[in-house]
Design an enzyme around this catalytic site. Structure first.
Site, short mmCIF file in Angstrom:
data_model
loop_
_atom_site.label_atom_id
_atom_site.label_comp_id
_atom_site.label_asym_id
_atom_site.label_seq_id
_atom_site.Cartn_x
_atom_site.Cartn_y
_atom_site.Cartn_z
CE LYS A 1 -12.21 1.96 0.93
NZ LYS A 1 -11.68 2.94 1.87
CD GLU B 1 -3.35 0.06 2.01
OE1 GLU B 1 -4.51 -0.18 1.71
OE2 GLU B 1 -2.97 0.14 3.19
CG HIS C 1 8.29 -29.77 0.16
ND1 HIS C 1 8.86 -31.00 -0.11
CD2 HIS C 1 9.05 -29.21 1.13
CE1 HIS C 1 9.89 -31.19 0.70
NE2 HIS C 1 10.03 -30.11 1.47
O1 PA5 Z 1 -3.29 1.43 5.90
C1 PA5 Z 1 -4.39 1.94 5.70
O2 PA5 Z 1 -4.58 3.14 5.83
C2 PA5 Z 1 -5.59 1.08 5.34
O3 PA5 Z 1 -5.21 -0.25 5.18
C3 PA5 Z 1 -6.64 1.16 6.41
O4 PA5 Z 1 -6.10 0.73 7.63
C4 PA5 Z 1 -7.86 0.31 6.06
O5 PA5 Z 1 -8.36 0.68 4.80
C5 PA5 Z 1 -8.96 0.47 7.11
O6 PA5 Z 1 -9.33 1.80 7.21
P1 PA5 Z 1 -10.15 2.32 8.47
O7 PA5 Z 1 -9.32 2.17 9.68
O8 PA5 Z 1 -10.46 3.75 8.16
O9 PA5 Z 1 -11.42 1.49 8.56
#
Ligand code: PA5
Length: 430
Positions: A420, A285, A306
């Site tokens: 989303k 990310e 394996h």
């Molecule tokens: O690293 C990040 O920002 C994302 O992975 C969020 O943690 C994830 O999308 C969850 O978001 P939120 O805590 O707003 O529900």
């Protein structure tokens, strides 16, 4: 954490390439430290380990102790950075078979990270029969997977315990003022903890997001944070090529520039599988944007030798390996001497299982180097709260520095919004 780099023949950098990447990486570390790079409003994690006060620890521990007393199950509802850090630490530290042992503390289960109906329905079949509490963790307070799960479980808790006790069994971990979760928590009087504005989800394991579930699971959150703090002292201020963080950033970026597109995090023990899941989210990310970045993958050896081992040895040459080398196991077994050597294993009598695992690791390293898979090794003495704290800080810092070397903002995730938007349109959300 100690880092060793072994380049395969074709990947060996020239001294010039090394020097230039070292300088770039040191500059990126300085940029991060000075807060002068992109995404600099999300750098709160850098100083977190030294900023958590004794009162903060006490508040988290006392809520965790209450859950430990009144619950057989603790549901951690969150997705991405809102659950992977906690899960990584808990899985790394817990007994491999703890759900099969008789224990007097809660089993941690995870929800809000999937839309799968069977998963939640089956969890509720269990929750019907057990006493439980719930942490709902969402910085935005609006993430659909977590929000839908919370709506269903909140109703379940109210039906099971009545409104007042349900409110005492819910812990909300969210933004200090924004979002519907914060509004609900205030209205219902839940115990509430704040995710600081300047800490993004995937860098949040050392906030209540990670620390509360870890404390409920019975692990020492002070030792975890202390490990991170000590690692911070070692790697945050050392502007030189011997800084272990710089070594890792240099090696992975050299390999990326040589055309490698996949970094595989390798563990040799099953309790580190979620460390890989957390690491994949952190790096994927943070770096995968602007058509750039290494694809973070993972394997568990010797199990996957394996299966994926064949591809890694002889398939397309896309990858390098980053290996977690844990020197000592926490438990010890001796290979027994039998009356007869009928299974022909007496040649192993002088070795512990950990020795054999290490020989498998060494053999794999040599074989994969021969197969043109360069190797980065992270050396740790053992797995405990302190060393996991070190790992957390090490990988977080390297991720920020490496993102700057790559030329991306490692603290946003614009690409996550696209699915989303399309999903909401399909669902008719206004
Ligand atoms: O690293 C990040 O920002 C994302 O992975 C969020 O943690 C994830 O999308 C969850 O978001 P939120 O805590 O707003 O529900």
């Amino acid at each position: 954490m100690k880092v060793n780099v072994r380049y395969s023949n074709n990947d060996k950098p020239t001294q010039e390439e090394l020097n230039s990447m070292e300088q770039k990486s040191i500059k990126a570390l300085q940029t991060l430290r000075q807060g002068s790079g992109e995404g600099n409003d999300f750098l709160g994690w850098i100083d977190l380990p030294k900023e958590i006060s004794l009162q903060d620890f006490d508040k988290m521990q006392s809520v965790a102790d209450r859950v430990r007393q009144n619950s057989e199950i603790f549901v951690v509802a969150g997705i991405g950075g809102s659950y992977l850090g906690a899960r990584m630490v808990i899985e790394a530290l817990k007994h491999n078979f703890d759900t099969l042992l008789h224990r007097d503390y809660p089993t941690i289960v995870y929800a809000g990270n999937t839309m799968n109906e069977d998963y939640l329905a089956e969890l509720m079949e269990v929750l019907d029969q057990k006493d439980y509490s719930l942490a709902v963790i969402s910085k935005s307070g609006t993430t659909t997977e977590t929000a839908v799960t919370f709506r269903i479980l909140r109703q379940h808790l109210v039906n099971k315990y009545g409104k007042q006790e349900a409110s005492q069994r819910i812990i909300a971990i969210t933004d200090k003022e924004k979002g519907v979760l914060k509004n609900i928590a205030d209205k219902e009087g839940y115990s509430t903890f704040v995710i600081p504005d300047n800490v993004g989800g995937r860098y949040s394991v050392l906030t209540p997001v990670g620390l509360i579930p870890i404390a409920v699971a019975g692990f020492d959150i002070k030792a975890l944070v202390e490990g991170a703090k000590q690692e911070r002292e070692k790697i945050l201020f050392a502007d030189n090529k011997d800084n272990e963080a710089i070594k890792y950033v240099v090696a992975r970026n050299i390999l990326y520039n040589k055309g490698k597109s996949i970094e595989i995090l390798v563990n040799y023990q099953p309790n580190l599988v979620y460390l890989s899941e957390w690491w994949k989210q952190l790096y994927g990310e943070s770096e995968g944007k602007d058509n750039k970045g290494l694809f973070p993958a993972s394997v568990s050896y010797t199990t996957d030798l394996h299966s994926m081992g064949q591809y890694i040895q002889e398939g397309r040459r896309l990858m390098f390996e980053s290996v977690l080398h844990i020197k000592n196991s926490n438990k010890h077994l001796k290979i027994p001497k039998l009356e007869e050597n009928d299974d022909k294993l007496d040649y192993l009598l002088d070795f512990s299982l950990t020795d054999i695992n290490h020989k498998a690791e060494e053999g794999t390293r040599l074989a994969h180097l021969e197969g043109e898979v360069s190797q980065i090794t992270f050396e740790l003495e053992t797995i405990n709260e302190k060393s996991i704290g070190e790992i957390i800080y090490f990988f977080e810092l390297c991720c920020g520095v490496s993102g700057y070397v790559l030329g991306v903002n490692p603290f946003n995730q614009p690409g996550v919004e696209n699915y989303k938007k399309k999903m909401f349109k399909l669902l008719g959300k206004e």
